[in-house]
Design a protein around this motif. Structure first.
Motif: not given
Length: 407
Positions: A226-229, A240-241, A270-271, A276-278
Motif C-alpha cells: 500500500i506504499g506506507i513507510a 500503533r495500528s 479510510y484510504t 495510517y496517518s502519523p
C-alpha cells in the motif's frame, strides 16, 4: 494495556479458554488477531455465537437495516440494475455475507417481490454466516417470507464452488469485524502486539500486551503493497495500528467463487493514506458494549463487539490481484441519494398523513433517512464496488448508486 477478567461483565468460560490457549502456545502468547477471533467467533462462547450478540436499540450497536426498510429497498434497486446490465441471467445470485439478524435480507426480498417480481423469479439468495446464534435468528426472521416464492438458503463461503456465482456478493459492516493483527513501532522497528495472560485474583486470568517480532512476513509486505513507510521519521515511537490480513483472504475467496458479476462492500473506513496517518497514532480499534464505545478489548470478553476500520485501498489492490476490477468508490450518503433516498424524503415532506399514528410513522421514517446519510455517522461509510467477468458492453454502463445525484 491490561485487564483482569471480571466475572460479572465477561464470559469466564471464554476468558479461561483464551488463557489456556496462551499457556499452551509455544511462546505463551497469541497474536491479537487470534485473540479477537476467539473473542468474537468461538463457536460456543464467542460474542457472535451467544445471546450477547444482540444488535439494535436494545443491544450494543445498530446498523443501517435497524433504521427501517429503506436501506434494503434502495440496495434492492441497485441489484435490479446490476441484473439488467448483465442481461438478466437466470439464476442471478445475491450472496449476503454477515447478515446480522437477517433484517436486510427480509427487507430486500419483500421489496423485490412487490416491485420487481420478474427479478425475483430469476433470483437465488444465499446468506453466508459463521455464528449459529445469528443463523437461528436469521431463519426466524425469514419465516415472515414463507408467503413469498423466493429461493433462500444458507451456506459457508468455502462450500460455494469456485466460479459458481453469477450475480453479486455484498456485505454491510462485515469487514470491520474480521480479526486484525496489531502492530507497533518500537525504537523505529515494526513489531507486532501479542496477548499474554497471568493468573489474577479468584483464579481469573489477567490479560496484557507484549511486543515482539512479526508473526508473519505478510505484515511487512502489506505496508510495502500500500506504499506506507511506517519506519519513516514522520511516525512517532510507540505508534500503533491494525492490519486486516483476514480481509485480504476473505476477498480472495469471494473473487474465486464469483464467475461473473459484482462485489459490493459497505463499511466504515479510510484510504490507506488516511488510515495510517502519523496523527492517528493509536489506530482505529473500537469496542462496543451496550451502546457505549471504548478501546479496551480485554474487558467484557465475549459480551462486547470488537471492530477496526477498513482499509479500502488494500481491498482495491487485493481485488486487482484477484481479478476484480474497481467499478467505483463513494460514500453511503451519496450512494443512497443516487438510488432515490432524496425522492423518499421529498415524498415524506408532501405526506398527507392525518392520523397521529401515520404522522408519527412519517416522522420516524424521516429521521431514519437522515441518519442513513448523516455525514458524521452512517453517511460517511465507504461503498466499494468491484466487478469480474463483465463484457465490454456491460462494463460501460454506470451503476446508478455511483452516479452523482442531480442537484
Amino acid at each position: 494495556m491490561a485487564a483482569q477478567l471480571d466475572e460479572q461483565d465477561s464470559n469466564p468460560a471464554l476468558g479461561n479458554l483464551i488463557a489456556r490457549q496462551i499457556a499452551e502456545s509455544s511462546q505463551q502468547r497469541l497474536t491479537f488477531a487470534t485473540y479477537m477471533d476467539l473473542a468474537l467467533y468461538h463457536p460456543q462462547y464467542g460474542y457472535y455465537a451467544t445471546n450477547a450478540a444482540v444488535i439494535g436499540a436494545k443491544g450494543d450497536f445498530f446498523t443501517s437495516p435497524h433504521l427501517g426498510a429503506d436501506f434494503g429497498e434502495l440496495l434492492a434497486e441497485q441489484f435490479v440494475q446490476m441484473w439488467e446490465i448483465m442481461q438478466r441471467p437466470t439464476p442471478f445470485t445475491l450472496v449476503e455475507m454477515g447478515a446480522g439478524q437477517g433484517l436486510l435480507a427480509v427487507d430486500i426480498l419483500r421489496y423485490l417481490q412487490h416491485r420487481h417480481p420478474t427479478f425475483v423469479r430469476a433470483l437465488e439468495y444465499i446468506i453466508v454466516e459463521r455464528a449459529a446464534a445469528l443463523i437461528a435468528e436469521q431463519q426466524r426472521q425469514a419465516m415472515s417470507l414463507k408467503d413469498l416464492d423466493v429461493q433462500l438458503r444458507w451456506s459457508s463461503l468455502e462450500a460455494l464452488p469456485s466460479h459458481s456465482i453469477v450475480g453479486c456478493f455484498f456485505s454491510n459492516e462485515l469487514v470491520d469485524a474480521l480479526p486484525v493483527h496489531q502492530i507497533s513501532l518500537v525504537s523505529g522497528q515494526l513489531q507486532e502486539i501479542y496477548v499474554t495472560a497471568t493468573q489474577g485474583e479468584n483464579n481469573t486470568p489477567h490479560f496484557s500486551e507484549v511486543t515482539g517480532e512479526l508473526s508473519t512476513p505478510q505484515l511487512a509486505a502489506y505496508f510495502e503493497r500500500i506504499g506506507i513507510a511506517l519506519t519513516a521519521k514522520s511516525y512517532p515511537d510507540c505508534y500503533r495500528s491494525e492490519v486486516n490480513l483476514a480481509a485480504l483472504d476473505w476477498l480472495q475467496t469471494v473473487a474465486e467463487r464469483l464467475q461473473r458479476g459484482y462485489v459490493l462492500t459497505i463499511d466504515y473506513g479510510y484510504t490507506s493514506a488516511r488510515y495510517y496517518s502519523p496523527t492517528r497514532s493509536q489506530g482505529t480499534l473500537q469496542c462496543y458494549y451496550q451502546h457505549t464505545h471504548h478501546s479496551n478489548p480485554y474487558i467484557h470478553i465475549g459480551k462486547q463487539d470488537i471492530t477496526a476500520h477498513v482499509d479500502f485501498t488494500a481491498l482495491e489492490q487485493q481485488g486487482a490481484v484477484c481479478g476484480l476490477k474497481r467499478v467505483g468508490f463513494t460514500q453511503q450518503s451519496l450512494f443512497l441519494m443516487a438510488l432515490g433516498l432524496g425522492d423518499r424524503m421529498a415524498a415524506l415532506s408532501q405526506s398527507t398523513a392525518s392520523t397521529v399514528q401515520d404522522i408519527q410513522a412519517a416522522l420516524r421514517q424521516r429521521d431514519a433517512l437522515h441518519l442513513l446519510i448523516n455525514p458524521m455517522g452512517l453517511g460517511n461509510f465507504g461503498v466499494l464496488v468491484q466487478a469480474k467477468g463483465l463484457t465490454s458492453s456491460e462494463s460501460v454502463h454506470s451503476l446508478k448508486g455511483l452516479t452523482v445525484p442531480a442537484s
